[in-house]
Scaffold this active site. Structure first.
Site, PDB file in Angstrom:
ATOM      1  N   LYS A 171       0.634  -0.773  -0.107  1.00  0.00           N
ATOM      2  CA  LYS A 171      -0.025   0.140   0.265  1.00  0.00           C
ATOM      3  C   LYS A 171       1.154   1.588   0.270  1.00  0.00           C
ATOM      4  O   LYS A 171       1.615   1.726   0.647  1.00  0.00           O
ATOM      5  CB  LYS A 171      -0.886  -0.102   1.541  1.00  0.00           C
ATOM      6  N   GLU A 246      10.861   1.450   9.959  1.00  0.00           N
ATOM      7  CA  GLU A 246      11.651   2.306   9.628  1.00  0.00           C
ATOM      8  C   GLU A 246      10.941   4.235   9.727  1.00  0.00           C
ATOM      9  O   GLU A 246      10.042   4.323   8.902  1.00  0.00           O
ATOM     10  CB  GLU A 246      11.649   2.116   8.110  1.00  0.00           C
ATOM     11  N   CYS A 280      13.914  11.664   5.261  1.00  0.00           N
ATOM     12  CA  CYS A 280      13.725  10.960   6.793  1.00  0.00           C
ATOM     13  C   CYS A 280      14.799  11.111   7.370  1.00  0.00           C
ATOM     14  O   CYS A 280      14.954  11.640   8.734  1.00  0.00           O
ATOM     15  CB  CYS A 280      13.335   9.781   7.101  1.00  0.00           C
ATOM     16  N   GLU A 382       9.829  15.864  15.004  1.00  0.00           N
ATOM     17  CA  GLU A 382       9.911  16.085  14.114  1.00  0.00           C
ATOM     18  C   GLU A 382       9.163  17.172  12.742  1.00  0.00           C
ATOM     19  O   GLU A 382       8.309  16.593  13.032  1.00  0.00           O
ATOM     20  CB  GLU A 382       9.446  14.614  13.173  1.00  0.00           C
TER      21      GLU A 382
HETATM   22  P1  NAD Z   1       2.526   8.448   7.630  1.00  0.00           P
HETATM   23  O1  NAD Z   1       3.373   7.557   9.107  1.00  0.00           O
HETATM   24  O2  NAD Z   1       1.833   8.874   7.975  1.00  0.00           O
HETATM   25  O3  NAD Z   1       2.145   6.982   6.680  1.00  0.00           O
HETATM   26  C1  NAD Z   1       2.774   6.219   6.121  1.00  0.00           C
HETATM   27  C2  NAD Z   1       2.405   4.925   5.857  1.00  0.00           C
HETATM   28  O4  NAD Z   1       1.537   4.646   6.144  1.00  0.00           O
HETATM   29  C3  NAD Z   1       1.677   6.174   4.576  1.00  0.00           C
HETATM   30  O5  NAD Z   1       0.964   4.778   3.155  1.00  0.00           O
HETATM   31  C4  NAD Z   1      -0.285   5.459   5.272  1.00  0.00           C
HETATM   32  O6  NAD Z   1      -1.150   5.861   4.789  1.00  0.00           O
HETATM   33  C5  NAD Z   1       0.306   4.190   6.522  1.00  0.00           C
HETATM   34  N1  NAD Z   1      -0.960   4.119   7.598  1.00  0.00           N
HETATM   35  C6  NAD Z   1      -1.140   4.825   8.292  1.00  0.00           C
HETATM   36  N2  NAD Z   1      -1.924   4.938   9.472  1.00  0.00           N
HETATM   37  C7  NAD Z   1      -1.259   3.303   9.386  1.00  0.00           C
HETATM   38  C8  NAD Z   1      -1.896   2.511  10.422  1.00  0.00           C
HETATM   39  N3  NAD Z   1      -2.888   2.350  11.122  1.00  0.00           N
HETATM   40  N4  NAD Z   1      -1.905   1.358  10.038  1.00  0.00           N
HETATM   41  C9  NAD Z   1      -1.414   0.393   8.471  1.00  0.00           C
HETATM   42  N5  NAD Z   1      -0.887   2.112   8.050  1.00  0.00           N
HETATM   43  C10 NAD Z   1      -1.090   3.076   7.769  1.00  0.00           C
HETATM   44  O7  NAD Z   1       4.002   8.941   7.561  1.00  0.00           O
HETATM   45  P2  NAD Z   1       3.684  10.240   6.450  1.00  0.00           P
HETATM   46  O8  NAD Z   1       3.188  11.272   6.579  1.00  0.00           O
HETATM   47  O9  NAD Z   1       3.353   9.165   4.946  1.00  0.00           O
HETATM   48  O10 NAD Z   1       5.198  10.014   5.970  1.00  0.00           O
HETATM   49  C11 NAD Z   1       6.372  10.591   6.521  1.00  0.00           C
HETATM   50  C12 NAD Z   1       7.106  10.231   8.339  1.00  0.00           C
HETATM   51  O11 NAD Z   1       7.876   8.856   7.005  1.00  0.00           O
HETATM   52  C13 NAD Z   1       7.831  10.290   8.433  1.00  0.00           C
HETATM   53  O12 NAD Z   1       7.831  10.835   9.797  1.00  0.00           O
HETATM   54  C14 NAD Z   1       9.281  10.489   8.412  1.00  0.00           C
HETATM   55  O13 NAD Z   1      10.364  10.227   8.485  1.00  0.00           O
HETATM   56  C15 NAD Z   1       9.207   8.925   8.338  1.00  0.00           C
HETATM   57  N6  NAD Z   1      10.009   7.770   6.975  1.00  0.00           N
HETATM   58  C16 NAD Z   1      10.545   7.303   7.736  1.00  0.00           C
HETATM   59  C17 NAD Z   1      11.865   6.894   7.025  1.00  0.00           C
HETATM   60  C18 NAD Z   1      13.049   5.670   7.112  1.00  0.00           C
HETATM   61  O14 NAD Z   1      13.168   4.973   6.683  1.00  0.00           O
HETATM   62  N7  NAD Z   1      13.115   5.401   8.505  1.00  0.00           N
HETATM   63  C19 NAD Z   1      11.501   6.947   5.191  1.00  0.00           C
HETATM   64  C20 NAD Z   1      11.009   7.565   4.967  1.00  0.00           C
HETATM   65  C21 NAD Z   1      10.088   8.590   5.996  1.00  0.00           C
END
Ligand code: NAD
Length: 479
Positions: A171, A246, A280, A382
């Site tokens: 997804k 991650e 990130c 963040e």
């Molecule tokens: P998010 O956590 O809001 O969403 C990430 C994914 O999770 C999306 O596909 C979302 O639809 C899904 N999601 C949301 N709620 C869920 C649930 N209850 N169960 C399962 N899936 C769910 O994050 P975002 O706003 O899309 O991305 C930004 C964040 O991602 C930042 O915190 C960034 O640091 C992090 N990030 C981390 C890395 C890494 O490698 N550590 C890389 C890129 C981004």
């Protein structure tokens, strides 16, 4: 454009026929509608993945490697389109999307094809017996990814999961569905086996949660925010699923007093503001030695103000919009909070109003703030936008303590002309990924991931291949 789910090798509408709008944030216009999928769609995908599992895992690893290469070839032919879709979906500059997103989306498949080719046999001899390790697929795996590097991060999980013989329910973020859909078009065009890769589009709380909850999905590889990671972990852990998380970061860029200041200022600006600070690994806390603080600030502000902010479609643009109007409001609220907490804005500090066609776009000026306590909210939470705070330190040990004073532990960089001193500082920073005199310099064989609230587990090279395998040790007594 109307996007559909890709299940069992076919583009199909969501069971509930419910669609949501998808925006280009740089122009604030709807560019597509996407399925608002539910557990019913995830169920269909799991059934398809289940049917495909045996045949896919029975292929030799050589055959699966060939499939990875075929996918890479298919994506390679559509690289220009990948860059363009990624740019309109995220608001990032087209040149950045071409250089980073499109290239990595292809190279992830080629890299894991090559890496799997070199996978050695594991054997442990005893005086009276031989142990050998059989690698088996985990089964059906769930892959959930964020919006900042859409196809790049999705393929970083899909490629190793595939090559190890798993079938996939993935997804992408609801905010960036377009390139996952392009990947499905590529799969259809190369007659990729049905049901091995299934893409379910939709919201995290519906489709994402259903993937994590599904009892037949045996591993979850999640990249996203720390708060979401907590929900994912709380759901998956009692089911004893394999979990890779991650998560977020609040990374420090440490400028020691002997640094090459011009190079460090360039590096710190790039680390803070690449992709509007929405990586990130971005260095959103810049820690500078007292004796060079003022000279460094002047250089850094010059670097930041030289960045061209504007229409992502223009070749000269360095910084585009942030991901959405909602995210822009969040970023601006942090800037307001910084001022209320006594911070001084050295550059930026507001929304930028752009000419047509970006007049409604979510543009925020790259913002540098000084004078905030290191434990203030803006310096510890963040923000994930074009906002960095800058702080001074007296000794290397102070810098390390400041770098470690957050819940996060993802990345960081140290800038110095003394490599040994740089390594000594880097080794004491509580993070999974550190650089000395560079940033975002990646060898895909190395372990990637965070400590503390930045995640659990590592991706990259062997770490990804191990995550997507179950290892059985078979001990055979000698005759
Ligand atoms: P998010 O956590 O809001 O969403 C990430 C994914 O999770 C999306 O596909 C979302 O639809 C899904 N999601 C949301 N709620 C869920 C649930 N209850 N169960 C399962 N899936 C769910 O994050 P975002 O706003 O899309 O991305 C930004 C964040 O991602 C930042 O915190 C960034 O640091 C992090 N990030 C981390 C890395 C890494 O490698 N550590 C890389 C890129 C981004």
């Amino acid at each position: 454009m109307q996007i559909e789910n890709f299940i069992d090798g076919k583009f199909i509408p969501p069971v509930n026929k419910d669609y949501m709008d998808n925006y280009n944030p740089a122009e604030n216009v709807v560019i597509a509608t996407i399925p608002n999928s539910t557990s019913e769609d995830v169920d269909l995908a799991v059934k398809a993945a289940s049917r495909a599992q045996l045949a896919w895992s029975n292929l030799t690893i050589k055959d699966r490697i060939q499939w990875l290469r075929k996918i890479a070839e298919g994506l390679e032919l559509r690289k220009t389109e990948i860059a363009s879709l990624e740019s309109i979906d995220t608001g990032k500059p087209l040149t950045l999307a071409a250089k980073v997103d499109a290239n990595r989306s292809v190279s992830n498949f080629n890299f894991f094809a090559e890496h799997a080719e070199q996978l050695g046999e594991l054997r442990f001899e005893m005086p009276d017996a031989t142990n050998y390790v059989k690698r088996k697929p985990v089964g059906i795996v769930g892959l959930i990814t964020p919006w900042n590097l859409p196809l790049y991060l999705l393929t970083w999980k899909i490629a190793p999961a595939l090559v190890m013989g798993n079938t996939i329910i993935a997804k992408p973020s609801e905010m960036t569905p377009l390139t996952a859909n392009l990947l499905c078009e590529v799969l259809a065009s190369i007659d990729f086996p049905d049901g091995v890769i299934n893409i379910v589009q939709g919201l995290g709380k519906n489709a994402g949660q259903a993937i994590v909850e599904h009892p037949k999905i045996r591993a979850i590889s999640f990249t996203g925010g720390t708060d979401t990671g907590k929900i994912v972990a709380a759901t998956a852990a009692p089911m004893f699923k394999k979990l890779s998380l991650e998560l977020g970061g609040k990374n420090a860029t440490i400028i020691l007093d002997d640094a090459d200041l011009a190079a460090a200022a360039k590096g710190a600006a790039r680390a803070a503001f690449t992709n509007s600070g929405q990586v990130c690994l971005c260095g959103s806390r810049i820690l500078v030695a007292d004796s060079i603080y003022q000279v460094f600030i002047d250089l850094l502000v010059m670097e930041i103000e030289a960045m061209k902010i504007g229409n992502p479609r223009n070749e000269s643009t360095d910084i585009g919009s942030v991901i959405s109007q909602t995210h822009m409001a969040k970023v601006l609220s942090y800037i307001k909070l910084a001022v209320e907490d006594g911070g001084k804005i050295l550059t930026g500090g507001s929304r930028l109003l752009m000419p047509e066609p970006n007049q409604e776009g979510a543009f925020v000026a790259p913002t540098l703030i000084e004078g905030l306590p290191i434990d203030s909210r803006c310096a510890t939470e963040e923000i994930f936008g074009p906002v960095a705070t800058i702080h001074r330190f007296a000794t290397d040990q102070d810098a390390i303590a400041m770098a470690n004073a957050t819940q996060y532990g993802l990345a960081g960089s140290v800038w110095t002309t003394d490599t040994e001193r740089g390594k000594a500082v880097a080794e004491q920073v509580e993070s999974g990924v550190l650089w000395v005199n560079t940033w975002l310099h990646r060898d895909l064989r190395t372990p990637f991931g965070g400590v503390k609230n930045s995640g659990v587990g590592r991706e990259g090279g062997d770490w990804s291949l191990n995550f997507f395998s179950e290892l059985s040790n078979i001990c055979v007594k000698n005759d």
